[in-house]
Design a protein around this motif. Structure first.
Motif, short mmCIF file in Angstrom:
data_model
loop_
_atom_site.label_atom_id
_atom_site.label_comp_id
_atom_site.label_asym_id
_atom_site.label_seq_id
_atom_site.Cartn_x
_atom_site.Cartn_y
_atom_site.Cartn_z
N ALA A 1 0.84 -1.20 0.00
CA ALA A 1 0.00 0.00 0.00
C ALA A 1 0.87 1.25 0.00
N ALA A 2 1.96 1.23 0.79
CA ALA A 2 2.86 2.37 0.85
C ALA A 2 3.51 2.64 -0.50
N GLN A 3 3.82 1.60 -1.24
CA GLN A 3 4.40 1.78 -2.57
C GLN A 3 3.43 2.50 -3.50
N GLY A 4 2.15 2.12 -3.43
CA GLY A 4 1.15 2.82 -4.23
C GLY A 4 1.02 4.27 -3.82
N MET A 5 1.03 4.54 -2.51
CA MET A 5 0.97 5.92 -2.03
C MET A 5 2.15 6.74 -2.53
N ALA A 6 3.34 6.16 -2.43
CA ALA A 6 4.55 6.88 -2.82
C ALA A 6 4.51 7.25 -4.30
N LEU A 7 4.01 6.34 -5.13
CA LEU A 7 3.92 6.61 -6.56
C LEU A 7 2.97 7.77 -6.83
N ALA A 8 1.78 7.73 -6.24
CA ALA A 8 0.81 8.81 -6.47
C ALA A 8 1.32 10.14 -5.91
N ALA A 9 1.97 10.10 -4.74
CA ALA A 9 2.50 11.32 -4.14
C ALA A 9 3.54 11.96 -5.07
N ARG A 10 4.41 11.12 -5.61
CA ARG A 10 5.43 11.64 -6.52
C ARG A 10 4.80 12.27 -7.75
N GLN A 11 3.77 11.62 -8.29
CA GLN A 11 3.11 12.13 -9.49
C GLN A 11 2.34 13.42 -9.22
#
Length: 375
Positions: free
Chosen positions: A70-80
């Protein structure tokens, strides 16, 4: 992915936190259970929060694969979306999590996603965070701006019926079953109600252990199964969350009691569970809850909130039974959560959204155990 992990900080003054929270209690949100209408993506925009940073903090309970993904998905969206992203890892310590969330509050972080350990101790500081204007997404328990939940009865039913089908076809309708439950968590207990109901359809099923591990991780599952094995050497079926079931399987292997004709099944669709299914051994199924996809969605909602957008109050992550035949597609989808989220048809197979809330209406945050299965 570059992620800052906040250690458990003794300098936070955690001993003083409970008194501080009592002195700063804020109004409750929506406390009476209700059903929300479908989310309206065309809802009017609101004012954006003022005086908050474009920082998303993930208050993470432990390092099981489900929340790590879940954290990996959050990190991707946050970066974008141009958000700074931080992980505050509590290592199963509820007091540490309270201190970490309080630090996010005093730092005026704009958004928070929580995987709570102890709801009673965490809720007061989360309410303060919402009152300050920040976005809060919660993985199951309230309070939050957006509650992420699975339809728990449907989730448990999917796993229970898969186990029953296997027992009927491969075990002659008879099996000794271990349930590693979350009955101590009121928000997850319904999945085990559904599992037990499915198992009752077979008179030859005997539940020899029905217990909640002390911690929801591999160590908790391993310790609980090691104790069960002191009294029972034959176990045919083990059901629970993937992380605890994987720990239980390790204990069975250490004792020389794992067999390929067992049905080991879990919930969450963790990568290690999928790897076990590829071995064609005891691990037969997992109910996928696609944590990279919902993590990505929650972070997108956080960014929308900080830009004055309207976001859902309820977010359903839909269960899907993963078998050796279907695991390839599940892996491909969870490896690219952005592609799923930005494609309406593909997103709808994993997520459903309900209700609308924005910064101006933040007093109507969700302060009850929301589920799409509410009658």
């Amino acid at each position: 992915m570059s992620v800052t992990r906040r250690a458990v900080l003794g300098a936070l003054g955690l001993a003083a936190v409970p008194a501080l929270l009592r002195s700063q209690e804020v109004a409750r949100g929506i406390t009476a259970p209700r059903r929300f209408a479908p989310f309206d993506p065309a809802a009017a925009r609101c004012s954006a929060p003022g005086g908050l940073t474009r920082t998303l903090v993930f208050a993470q309970d432990n390092q099981r694969e489900f929340v790590e993904s879940a954290a990996q998905g959050m990190a991707l969206a946050a970066r974008q979306r141009g958000l700074a992203f931080e992980v505050a890892l509590a290592n199963n310590d509820p007091r540490a999590m309270v201190g970490q969330v309080h630090k996010a509050l005093t730092d005026r972080a704009g958004a928070l996603i929580v995987a709570p350990i102890d709801v009673a101790t965490l809720a007061p500081v989360v309410r303060q965070f919402i009152a300050q204007g920040g976005y809060v997404g919660s993985i199951v328990p309230p309070p939050a701006t957006t509650i992420l939940n699975a339809p728990q009865l449907a989730t448990g039913r999917a796993l229970g019926e898969a186990a029953v089908d296997y027992i009927r076809r491969r075990k002659g309708g008879e099996a000794r079953v271990v349930l590693l439950t979350h009955d101590s968590n009121q928000f997850l207990a319904q999945r085990f109600v559904a599992i037990r109901a499915a198992l009752k359809s077979l008179p030859g099923v005997r539940i020899i252990a029905d217990i909640s591990p002390r911690t929801v991780d591999k160590a908790g599952g391993h310790a609980t199964m090691s104790t069960i094995l002191l009294a029972h050497s034959r176990i045919d079926v083990v059901l629970g969350a993937d992380t605890v079931v994987l720990g239980a399987l390790a204990a069975l292997r250490e004792a020389g009691l794992a067999r390929d004709d067992q049905f080991i099944g879990g919930i969450d669709g963790e990568p290690e569970a999928i790897a076990e299914m590829r071995r064609n051994g005891p691990y037969k199924a997992s109910v996928g809850l696609a944590s990279p996809i919902f993590g990505y969605a929650l972070a997108q909602h956080a960014a929308d909130w900080l830009e004055g957008g309207s976001v859902p109050q309820g977010l359903d992550i839909l269960p899907s039974l993963i078998s050796p035949e279907s695991l390839g597609q599940f892996e491909r989808d969870t490896a690219d959560p952005a592609a799923i989220y930005h494609n309406d048809a593909r997103r709808s197979s994993y997520l459903k959204v309900y209700g609308n809330i924005c910064h101006d209406s933040r007093a109507d945050y969700v302060d009850f155990g929301w589920s799409s299965e509410l009658k």
